[in-house]
Motif scaffolding. Structure first.
Motif, mmCIF file in Angstrom:
data_model
loop_
_atom_site.group_PDB
_atom_site.id
_atom_site.type_symbol
_atom_site.label_atom_id
_atom_site.label_comp_id
_atom_site.label_asym_id
_atom_site.label_seq_id
_atom_site.Cartn_x
_atom_site.Cartn_y
_atom_site.Cartn_z
ATOM 1 N N TYR A 1 0.701 -1.148 -0.019
ATOM 2 C CA TYR A 1 -0.029 0.095 0.036
ATOM 3 C C TYR A 1 0.945 1.269 -0.101
ATOM 4 N N GLY A 2 2.209 1.229 -0.112
ATOM 5 C CA GLY A 2 3.132 2.333 0.069
ATOM 6 C C GLY A 2 3.465 2.627 1.350
ATOM 7 N N THR A 3 3.067 2.022 2.446
ATOM 8 C CA THR A 3 3.262 2.440 3.675
ATOM 9 C C THR A 3 4.733 2.086 4.127
ATOM 10 N N LEU A 4 5.480 3.113 4.709
ATOM 11 C CA LEU A 4 6.875 3.053 5.216
ATOM 12 C C LEU A 4 6.717 2.306 6.589
ATOM 13 N N HIS A 5 7.369 1.117 6.709
ATOM 14 C CA HIS A 5 7.832 0.563 8.068
ATOM 15 C C HIS A 5 9.194 0.574 8.407
ATOM 16 N N TYR A 6 9.521 0.781 9.773
ATOM 17 C CA TYR A 6 10.773 0.849 9.964
ATOM 18 C C TYR A 6 11.017 0.521 11.586
ATOM 19 N N ARG A 7 12.093 0.154 11.994
ATOM 20 C CA ARG A 7 12.676 -0.414 13.297
ATOM 21 C C ARG A 7 13.996 -0.254 13.553
ATOM 22 N N TYR A 8 14.400 -0.414 14.797
ATOM 23 C CA TYR A 8 15.675 -0.164 15.118
ATOM 24 C C TYR A 8 16.613 -1.508 14.397
ATOM 25 N N TYR A 9 17.936 -1.222 14.338
ATOM 26 C CA TYR A 9 18.908 -2.091 13.705
ATOM 27 C C TYR A 9 19.990 -1.905 13.920
ATOM 28 N N ARG A 10 20.688 -2.856 14.448
ATOM 29 C CA ARG A 10 22.354 -3.042 14.817
ATOM 30 C C ARG A 10 23.293 -3.603 13.857
ATOM 31 N N CYS B 1 13.150 5.004 16.674
ATOM 32 C CA CYS B 1 13.650 4.439 15.354
ATOM 33 C C CYS B 1 12.620 3.606 14.880
ATOM 34 N N SER B 2 11.371 3.259 15.596
ATOM 35 C CA SER B 2 10.379 2.348 15.376
ATOM 36 C C SER B 2 9.001 2.850 14.801
ATOM 37 N N SER B 3 8.401 2.639 13.865
ATOM 38 C CA SER B 3 7.151 3.398 13.438
ATOM 39 C C SER B 3 6.019 2.815 14.019
ATOM 40 N N SER B 4 5.871 1.895 14.839
ATOM 41 C CA SER B 4 4.696 1.382 15.524
ATOM 42 C C SER B 4 5.041 0.861 16.866
ATOM 43 N N ASP B 5 4.104 0.363 17.620
ATOM 44 C CA ASP B 5 4.428 -0.223 18.929
ATOM 45 C C ASP B 5 4.775 -1.552 18.925
ATOM 46 N N THR B 6 4.424 -2.236 17.876
ATOM 47 C CA THR B 6 5.049 -3.524 17.642
ATOM 48 C C THR B 6 6.569 -3.574 17.106
ATOM 49 N N TYR B 7 6.804 -2.608 16.364
ATOM 50 C CA TYR B 7 8.409 -2.379 16.031
ATOM 51 C C TYR B 7 9.104 -1.908 17.323
ATOM 52 N N VAL B 8 8.371 -1.200 18.100
ATOM 53 C CA VAL B 8 9.170 -0.867 19.541
ATOM 54 C C VAL B 8 9.277 -1.999 20.168
ATOM 55 N N GLU B 9 8.500 -3.025 20.306
ATOM 56 C CA GLU B 9 8.863 -4.070 21.227
ATOM 57 C C GLU B 9 10.064 -5.023 20.595
ATOM 58 N N GLU B 10 9.887 -4.929 19.107
ATOM 59 C CA GLU B 10 10.878 -5.683 18.576
ATOM 60 C C GLU B 10 12.396 -5.265 18.658
ATOM 61 N N SER B 11 12.314 -3.597 18.557
ATOM 62 C CA SER B 11 13.849 -2.824 18.766
ATOM 63 C C SER B 11 14.037 -3.042 20.124
ATOM 64 N N TYR B 12 13.005 -3.053 21.152
ATOM 65 C CA TYR B 12 13.450 -3.255 22.602
ATOM 66 C C TYR B 12 14.180 -4.451 22.860
ATOM 67 N N LEU B 13 13.724 -5.576 22.210
ATOM 68 C CA LEU B 13 14.380 -7.017 22.397
ATOM 69 C C LEU B 13 15.680 -7.208 21.867
ATOM 70 N N THR B 14 16.112 -6.179 20.757
ATOM 71 C CA THR B 14 17.446 -6.201 20.220
ATOM 72 C C THR B 14 18.354 -5.374 21.455
ATOM 73 N N ILE B 15 17.700 -4.418 22.079
ATOM 74 C CA ILE B 15 18.534 -3.701 23.040
ATOM 75 C C ILE B 15 18.927 -4.842 24.329
ATOM 76 N N ASP B 16 17.578 -5.487 24.754
ATOM 77 C CA ASP B 16 17.659 -6.336 25.834
ATOM 78 C C ASP B 16 18.899 -7.361 25.721
ATOM 79 N N LYS B 17 19.046 -7.944 24.368
ATOM 80 C CA LYS B 17 20.374 -8.941 24.195
ATOM 81 C C LYS B 17 21.551 -8.038 24.053
#
Length: 380
Positions: A112-121, A155-171
């Protein structure tokens, strides 16, 4: 191969692909006196293109409908880059749910042309950050962990991606000794309350203690302040690797690159004139009187100053060697020998060593004011 003085990218894109091309490029800097030019030849292409001026271009981004169109753009640029100055790194989405890394994020555009983004290391950074057992203050370590979570959130576009980004920081934080990393998300630094001092810093006796842990240091400072003890305590760092390791080639002697060096021929102990942090001895060969000093700079730099003092005593009337030569050896050229007594990088320890050697040698050329100033470094 030496790069040309001007790199011209005449054909930047094939027809129609400019407006529908997706690629990521990392371009090595051009070694050129003139700016690099990205050109468009209007006689062969109908699509407009901007001119980019600069020494190098980094992290370019565009869009394409297919993988083939992206490759076509890069092939055209490679054709006019015979010296291979440009290095490309291309990422393609393997599926509709696949993210593409770009800087500190992963991005994806859905149907649909929507941009999604999340944190990346990046994998090159590995799982390394400020460890929980480091000697940094707890406030610094807590704020570092909080900043990681803050960056992951923006660096996260939604609450779902925020949680995924937080898991990266947790590790990352768990790998560096933080047992409950999520508690740092809402961390607030404690406010310090200062009680009025009964003694000024000038009235307090300096006390240097080795740093062990932050709680121990805080308890010591708190006890001194609560009992109004006139002590100004400072904590020195523990032993570092350079204090533990020895030189791998201790018998090698550095070679002085100054063929006209006036210090090396006068060094009687075979030391190196480039050594820094030295307690040294100067002997006047005309009368065998001694001078003891110390310097944080190189031995060559400091001893050359003493040589100038002895050579031109009238220009430096307050220096010890100037006074010595003006009184005892008027008009004679200086005849001095130098030697290194000790090498200590820590300023306070070097001052203590200097006072110790002055007490032992009782040098005649040292000024009385110098000896008096160093007495506070010795306990009698």
């Amino acid at each position: 191969t030496r790069p040309p003085s001007e790199c011209r990218l005449r054909e930047y894109a094939c027809s129609g692909a400019l407006q529908s091309t997706h690629f990521r490029g990392s371009v090595h800097p051009f070694a050129s006196n003139n700016p690099s030019i990205v050109k468009y030849d209007s006689s062969t292409r109908s699509s407009p293109i901007k001119l980019f001026f600069g020494i190098y271009i980094d992290d370019l981004g565009s869009l394409s409908g297919t993988k083939e169109e992206a490759c076509a753009v890069l092939d055209r640029i490679s054709e006019i880059d015979p010296d291979k100055l440009i290095k490309w790194e291309i990422d393609y989405p393997e599926s509709d749910n696949h993210f593409i890394p770009f800087l500190s994020t992963q991005i994806k555009i859905d149907e649909y042309g929507t941009l999604h983004y999340r944190y990346y290391r990046k994998p090159q950074k590995k799982m390394i950050t400020l460890h929980s057992l480091s000697h940094h203050p707890e406030r610094t370590k807590s704020q570092t962990a909080k900043n990681y979570y803050h960056t992951a959130k923006i660096c996260s576009s939604s609450d779902t991606y925020v949680e995924e980004s937080y898991l990266t920081i947790d590790k990352l934080l768990l790998a560096n000794g933080y047992t409950e990393p999520r508690k740092y998300i809402n961390y607030r630094a404690p406010k310090h309350t200062y009680s009025p001092k009964q003694h000024s810093d000038g009235e307090r006796v300096p006390l240097s203690l080795p740093y062990l842990t932050e709680p121990i240091s805080n308890n010591i400072v708190r006890y001194i302040d609560s009992h109004d003890i006139p002590i100004r305590v400072t904590f020195t760092p523990g032993r570092k690797l350079r204090d533990i390791f020895c030189c791998s080639r201790p018998y090698d002697r550095k070679t002085c690159f100054n063929k006209r060096c006036q210090i090396c021929p006068r060094l009687t102990d075979g030391s190196d004139c480039s050594t820094v942090g030295v307690v040294y001895k100067i002997v006047c060969k005309l009368c065998n009187q001694v001078y003891i000093g110390e310097t944080s700079r190189s031995l060559h730099e400091r001893l050359m100053e003493h040589h100038r003092y002895a050579s031109n005593p009238a220009n430096y009337p307050d220096e010890a060697l100037s006074i010595h030569y003006s009184r005892l050896h008027t008009g004679l050229p200086p005849d001095l020998s130098f030697s290194s007594l000790d090498c200590v990088r820590n300023t306070t320890l070097r001052k203590i060593k200097e006072a110790f050697y002055i007490t032992n040698y009782k040098p005649e050329m040292n000024l009385k004011e110098e000896c008096t100033a160093l007495e506070r470094y010795l306990v009698k």
